[in-house]
Motif scaffolding. Structure first.
Motif, PDB file in Angstrom:
ATOM      1  N   GLN A   1      10.735 -52.792 100.938  1.00 48.00           N
ATOM      2  CA  GLN A   1      11.717 -52.867  99.852  1.00 48.00           C
ATOM      3  C   GLN A   1      12.899 -53.748 100.257  1.00 48.00           C
ATOM      4  O   GLN A   1      13.394 -54.547  99.462  1.00 48.00           O
ATOM      5  CB  GLN A   1      12.204 -51.463  99.470  1.00 48.00           C
ATOM      6  N   GLU A   2      13.358 -53.585 101.493  1.00 49.36           N
ATOM      7  CA  GLU A   2      14.453 -54.435 101.980  1.00 49.36           C
ATOM      8  C   GLU A   2      14.057 -55.914 101.919  1.00 49.36           C
ATOM      9  O   GLU A   2      14.872 -56.774 101.602  1.00 49.36           O
ATOM     10  CB  GLU A   2      14.807 -54.055 103.421  1.00 49.36           C
TER      11      GLU A   2
ATOM     12  N   GLY B   1      20.458 -49.450  99.221  1.00 53.73           N
ATOM     13  CA  GLY B   1      20.022 -50.338 100.287  1.00 53.73           C
ATOM     14  C   GLY B   1      19.708 -51.731  99.759  1.00 53.73           C
ATOM     15  O   GLY B   1      19.158 -51.893  98.667  1.00 53.73           O
ATOM     16  N   PHE B   2      20.057 -52.738 100.539  1.00 52.10           N
ATOM     17  CA  PHE B   2      19.787 -54.111 100.115  1.00 52.10           C
ATOM     18  C   PHE B   2      19.952 -55.045 101.307  1.00 52.10           C
ATOM     19  O   PHE B   2      20.887 -54.909 102.103  1.00 52.10           O
ATOM     20  CB  PHE B   2      20.752 -54.544  99.007  1.00 52.10           C
ATOM     21  N   SER B   3      19.038 -55.987 101.431  1.00 49.05           N
ATOM     22  CA  SER B   3      19.135 -57.015 102.462  1.00 49.05           C
ATOM     23  C   SER B   3      19.309 -58.369 101.804  1.00 49.05           C
ATOM     24  O   SER B   3      18.467 -58.796 100.995  1.00 49.05           O
ATOM     25  CB  SER B   3      17.874 -57.032 103.333  1.00 49.05           C
ATOM     26  N   ALA B   4      20.380 -59.059 102.134  1.00 49.79           N
ATOM     27  CA  ALA B   4      20.604 -60.397 101.596  1.00 49.79           C
ATOM     28  C   ALA B   4      19.677 -61.417 102.227  1.00 49.79           C
ATOM     29  O   ALA B   4      19.405 -62.460 101.634  1.00 49.79           O
ATOM     30  CB  ALA B   4      22.065 -60.803 101.822  1.00 49.79           C
ATOM     31  N   ILE B   5      19.178 -61.118 103.429  1.00 54.79           N
ATOM     32  CA  ILE B   5      18.271 -62.048 104.105  1.00 54.79           C
ATOM     33  C   ILE B   5      16.849 -61.525 103.962  1.00 54.79           C
ATOM     34  O   ILE B   5      16.572 -60.348 104.172  1.00 54.79           O
ATOM     35  CB  ILE B   5      18.656 -62.238 105.587  1.00 54.79           C
ATOM     36  N   LYS B   6      15.954 -62.422 103.565  1.00 56.05           N
ATOM     37  CA  LYS B   6      14.562 -62.064 103.346  1.00 56.05           C
ATOM     38  C   LYS B   6      13.668 -62.941 104.220  1.00 56.05           C
ATOM     39  O   LYS B   6      13.966 -64.120 104.435  1.00 56.05           O
ATOM     40  CB  LYS B   6      14.147 -62.277 101.884  1.00 56.05           C
ATOM     41  N   PRO B   7      12.558 -62.410 104.705  1.00 53.82           N
ATOM     42  CA  PRO B   7      11.591 -63.269 105.400  1.00 53.82           C
ATOM     43  C   PRO B   7      10.804 -64.085 104.382  1.00 53.82           C
ATOM     44  O   PRO B   7      10.618 -63.660 103.239  1.00 53.82           O
ATOM     45  CB  PRO B   7      10.687 -62.268 106.119  1.00 53.82           C
ATOM     46  N   ASP B   8      10.332 -65.233 104.804  1.00 53.00           N
ATOM     47  CA  ASP B   8       9.491 -66.032 103.914  1.00 53.00           C
ATOM     48  C   ASP B   8       8.117 -65.385 103.761  1.00 53.00           C
ATOM     49  O   ASP B   8       7.601 -65.230 102.675  1.00 53.00           O
ATOM     50  CB  ASP B   8       9.364 -67.460 104.448  1.00 53.00           C
TER      51      ASP B   8
END
Length: 362
Positions: free
Chosen positions: A141-142, A161-168
């Motif tokens: 989800q992050e 919860g939240f992540s501004a950076i995401k993996p490709d």
């Protein structure tokens, strides 16, 4: 299907044949040399291991990524010691800084005493797999949520919860042989990791995981871990394997470690130890070190000339293995030898085989 090769970077140039010998816990020169040699040798990724007393895998991966250009990293990670939201951001950050070269190998953990060294003294094995399942739900989800989310489960509660950076694209590797593990693998594994068992045993595991994954509309890849022993002749290769057994036995006895009567705590090691009831299986699968060490981790291999070992690997490819995780007992020298003599042969055989496809195990 393409075949991928995963190498290995421990933390120094030692293995089971060196037990008890003094060595730097973290040898930067070895890490640098191993990363560069395996990149040059054509490995797609290298596994960075995790242990309760080992250097930290993500930091070692970050260092190795900074001195290489194309080599990927399979970072071993154990759920339960880091909050899943933080772990997701750490892995995504490493993935972005490395240019998309990161995958994660989720290790739930099977030995209570090993888990306790990191303060994980509560859940039993079934609970740990349930926790891993929930942990990966939150991590994913992050990685994917476009807006803050809430989660309230059995083990974790997350508010906004939240992540501004995401993996490709950060693949999840996963292993485990128990029924609980197979279910989690079906839900989450992009690649399911197995140890080197017989063709029949590996085929059975592939069928179980495929059936589990099908319930969730998923179709994972499969990785097989092996310790190849290669030499110019078959006789020389088996002689080398016997010498490795003698070295492992002597090293364990010198360190006061058992060489028989093992009682592994996890289902995977139990299966592998049963496989090691005979020193050779399927003609080329060698189990001598697994028998001596209690099948602790990746401890079986294929023995022969590079051509023979490559042919043995092709037999696993034909039943559905598309990743091979290989490492030797002389870590750096063996990695160089695999890159020079083994990987090109397997790639050539796979390319030839792909021109005339075979039926996969179902």
């Amino acid at each position: 299907m393409p075949v991928k090769f995963i190498g290995y970077i421990g933390f120094n140039n030692t293995s089971e044949i060196h037990a008890g010998q003094r060595s730097r816990v973290l040898d930067r020169d070895y890490v640098d040399a191993a990363a560069r040699a395996q990149e040059k040798g054509g490995f797609d990724r290298v596994l960075i291991p995790f242990g309760s007393s080992s250097p930290e895998s993500q930091i070692v991966a970050a260092h190795a990524a900074a001195i290489t250009d194309t080599l990927g990293f399979l970072v071993a990670h154990r759920p339960g010691f880091t909050q899943p939201t933080l772990a997701a951001r750490q892995l995504a950050t490493l993935d972005q800084l490395s240019g998309g070269r990161v995958a994660v190998h989720i290790i739930t953990g099977g030995a209570d005493e090993e888990m306790a060294r990191d303060g994980d003294v509560g859940p039993d094995k079934a609970q740990r797999y349930a926790r891993t399942d929930e942990y990966l739900d939150i991590v994913k989800q992050e990685w994917s949520a476009a807006r803050p989310f809430d989660h309230k489960g059995r083990f974790y509660e997350v508010r906004q919860g939240f992540s501004a950076i995401k993996p490709d694209n950060l693949p999840v590797f996963f292993g485990g042989s128990s029924p609980e593990a197979i279910d989690v693998a079906g839900r989450h594994a992009d690649v399911y990791a197995l140890w080197g068992e017989t063709l029949e045993q590996v085929g059975d595991s592939l069928r179980q995981v495929r059936q589990s994954a099908a319930r969730y509309g998923r179709s994972p890849g499969f990785s097989l871990s092996l310790r190849p022993v290669i030499a110019d002749t078959e006789e020389a290769a088996w002689k080398k394997a016997a010498e490795i057994e003698d070295q492992v036995r002597a090293a364990r006895e010198a360190a006061g470690l058992p060489v028989s009567g093992h009682r592994p705590a996890n289902a995977g090691s139990l299966r592998l130890l049963e496989t090691a009831s005979a020193n050779r299986r399927d003609g080329r699968l060698w189990t001598g070190v697994a028998a001596l060490t209690g099948a602790q981790g990746n401890s079986t291999g294929l023995v022969g000339t590079p051509e023979q070992v490559a042919q043995g690997m092709l037999e696993y490819y034909d039943i559905g293995i598309d990743h091979f995780l290989i490492r030797g007992f002389d870590p750096l020298a063996d990695a160089i030898a695999y890159g020079e003599h083994l990987l090109p042969l397997v790639k050539a055989k796979v390319a030839e085989r792909d021109a005339r496809p075979v039926a996969l195990a179902s």
